[in-house]
Design a protein around this motif. Structure first.
Motif, PDB file in Angstrom:
ATOM      1  N   GLN A  60      49.685  12.949  20.788  1.00 51.55           N
ATOM      2  CA  GLN A  60      48.991  12.530  19.295  1.00 51.55           C
ATOM      3  C   GLN A  60      49.610  12.547  18.421  1.00 51.55           C
ATOM      4  O   GLN A  60      49.100  11.595  17.836  1.00 51.55           O
ATOM      5  CB  GLN A  60      48.356  14.265  18.814  1.00 51.55           C
ATOM      6  N   ALA A  61      51.227  12.388  17.772  1.00 49.77           N
ATOM      7  CA  ALA A  61      51.898  11.258  16.690  1.00 49.77           C
ATOM      8  C   ALA A  61      51.332   9.636  17.132  1.00 49.77           C
ATOM      9  O   ALA A  61      50.810   9.308  16.183  1.00 49.77           O
ATOM     10  CB  ALA A  61      53.204  11.871  16.344  1.00 49.77           C
ATOM     11  N   ALA A  62      50.679   9.218  17.986  1.00 52.71           N
ATOM     12  CA  ALA A  62      50.169   8.039  17.746  1.00 52.71           C
ATOM     13  C   ALA A  62      49.184   7.337  17.251  1.00 52.71           C
ATOM     14  O   ALA A  62      49.050   6.347  17.328  1.00 52.71           O
ATOM     15  CB  ALA A  62      50.634   6.848  18.744  1.00 52.71           C
ATOM     16  N   PHE A  63      48.385   8.239  17.364  1.00 53.54           N
ATOM     17  CA  PHE A  63      47.058   8.792  17.346  1.00 53.54           C
ATOM     18  C   PHE A  63      45.741   9.388  16.334  1.00 53.54           C
ATOM     19  O   PHE A  63      45.441   8.670  15.482  1.00 53.54           O
ATOM     20  CB  PHE A  63      46.041   8.603  18.357  1.00 53.54           C
ATOM     21  N   VAL A  64      46.832  10.159  15.590  1.00 49.88           N
ATOM     22  CA  VAL A  64      46.542  10.838  14.218  1.00 49.88           C
ATOM     23  C   VAL A  64      46.160   9.434  13.287  1.00 49.88           C
ATOM     24  O   VAL A  64      47.131   9.473  12.782  1.00 49.88           O
ATOM     25  CB  VAL A  64      47.093  11.871  14.090  1.00 49.88           C
ATOM     26  N   ALA A  65      45.081  10.293  12.741  1.00 49.34           N
ATOM     27  CA  ALA A  65      44.755   9.845  11.182  1.00 49.34           C
ATOM     28  C   ALA A  65      45.602   9.848   9.871  1.00 49.34           C
ATOM     29  O   ALA A  65      45.994   9.808   9.230  1.00 49.34           O
ATOM     30  CB  ALA A  65      43.688   9.547  10.985  1.00 49.34           C
ATOM     31  N   VAL A  66      46.065  11.993  10.081  1.00 45.70           N
ATOM     32  CA  VAL A  66      46.165  12.078   9.290  1.00 45.70           C
ATOM     33  C   VAL A  66      47.448  13.379  10.062  1.00 45.70           C
ATOM     34  O   VAL A  66      47.305  13.745  10.950  1.00 45.70           O
ATOM     35  CB  VAL A  66      45.358  13.202   8.185  1.00 45.70           C
ATOM     36  N   ALA A  67      48.521  13.999   9.300  1.00 46.88           N
ATOM     37  CA  ALA A  67      49.391  14.077  10.236  1.00 46.88           C
ATOM     38  C   ALA A  67      48.735  16.095  10.946  1.00 46.88           C
ATOM     39  O   ALA A  67      49.601  16.887  11.728  1.00 46.88           O
ATOM     40  CB  ALA A  67      50.366  14.892   9.022  1.00 46.88           C
ATOM     41  N   ASP A  68      47.799  17.115   9.797  1.00 48.29           N
ATOM     42  CA  ASP A  68      47.148  17.951   9.752  1.00 48.29           C
ATOM     43  C   ASP A  68      46.498  18.051  11.456  1.00 48.29           C
ATOM     44  O   ASP A  68      46.163  18.868  11.736  1.00 48.29           O
ATOM     45  CB  ASP A  68      46.115  18.621   8.694  1.00 48.29           C
ATOM     46  N   ASP A  69      46.352  16.005  11.186  1.00 49.88           N
ATOM     47  CA  ASP A  69      45.159  16.595  13.175  1.00 49.88           C
ATOM     48  C   ASP A  69      46.429  16.719  14.492  1.00 49.88           C
ATOM     49  O   ASP A  69      45.809  17.520  15.298  1.00 49.88           O
ATOM     50  CB  ASP A  69      44.833  15.322  12.875  1.00 49.88           C
ATOM     51  N   LEU A  70      47.271  16.913  13.946  1.00 45.78           N
ATOM     52  CA  LEU A  70      48.193  17.690  15.200  1.00 45.78           C
ATOM     53  C   LEU A  70      47.892  19.061  15.622  1.00 45.78           C
ATOM     54  O   LEU A  70      48.617  19.364  16.632  1.00 45.78           O
ATOM     55  CB  LEU A  70      49.529  17.181  14.658  1.00 45.78           C
ATOM     56  N   PHE A  71      47.862  19.604  14.908  1.00 46.44           N
ATOM     57  CA  PHE A  71      47.077  21.076  14.638  1.00 46.44           C
ATOM     58  C   PHE A  71      46.248  21.137  15.353  1.00 46.44           C
ATOM     59  O   PHE A  71      45.556  22.672  15.112  1.00 46.44           O
ATOM     60  CB  PHE A  71      48.088  21.788  13.584  1.00 46.44           C
ATOM     61  N   ARG A  72      45.097  20.886  15.423  1.00 42.96           N
ATOM     62  CA  ARG A  72      43.841  20.856  15.733  1.00 42.96           C
ATOM     63  C   ARG A  72      43.229  20.694  17.213  1.00 42.96           C
ATOM     64  O   ARG A  72      44.137  20.901  17.785  1.00 42.96           O
ATOM     65  CB  ARG A  72      43.027  19.892  15.378  1.00 42.96           C
TER      66      ARG A  72
END
Length: 72
Positions: A60-72
């Motif tokens: 997911q790290a390649a695509f998220v706009a903000v780091a918080d999105d990793l945990f959703r």
């Protein structure tokens, strides 16, 4: 002892070491992309020992706009 590429045959120490390496790589990727990590998110990543979860976060790290999105 057979090595099949799975963690099935690795020691607890080796699995922990591998997880720590993945966590550090994840932090590096997010920082290289210019994404800000809160201290809480950084700690959550670096304290994670679940390799399956770390693998998901790495992808997911390649695509998220903000780091918080990793945990959703």
């Amino acid at each position: 002892m057979s090595t099949t590429g799975t963690s099935k045959y690795k020691s607890e120490y080796a699995r922990g070491y591998e997880a720590h390496g993945k966590a550090e790589a994840l932090v590096m990727i997010l920082e290289a992309r210019g994404l800000m990590l809160s201290e809480g998110n950084r700690a959550r990543i670096l304290e994670c020992t679940d390799q399956d979860e770390l693998d998901i976060w790495l992808k997911q790290a390649a695509f998220v706009a903000v780091a918080d999105d990793l945990f959703r």
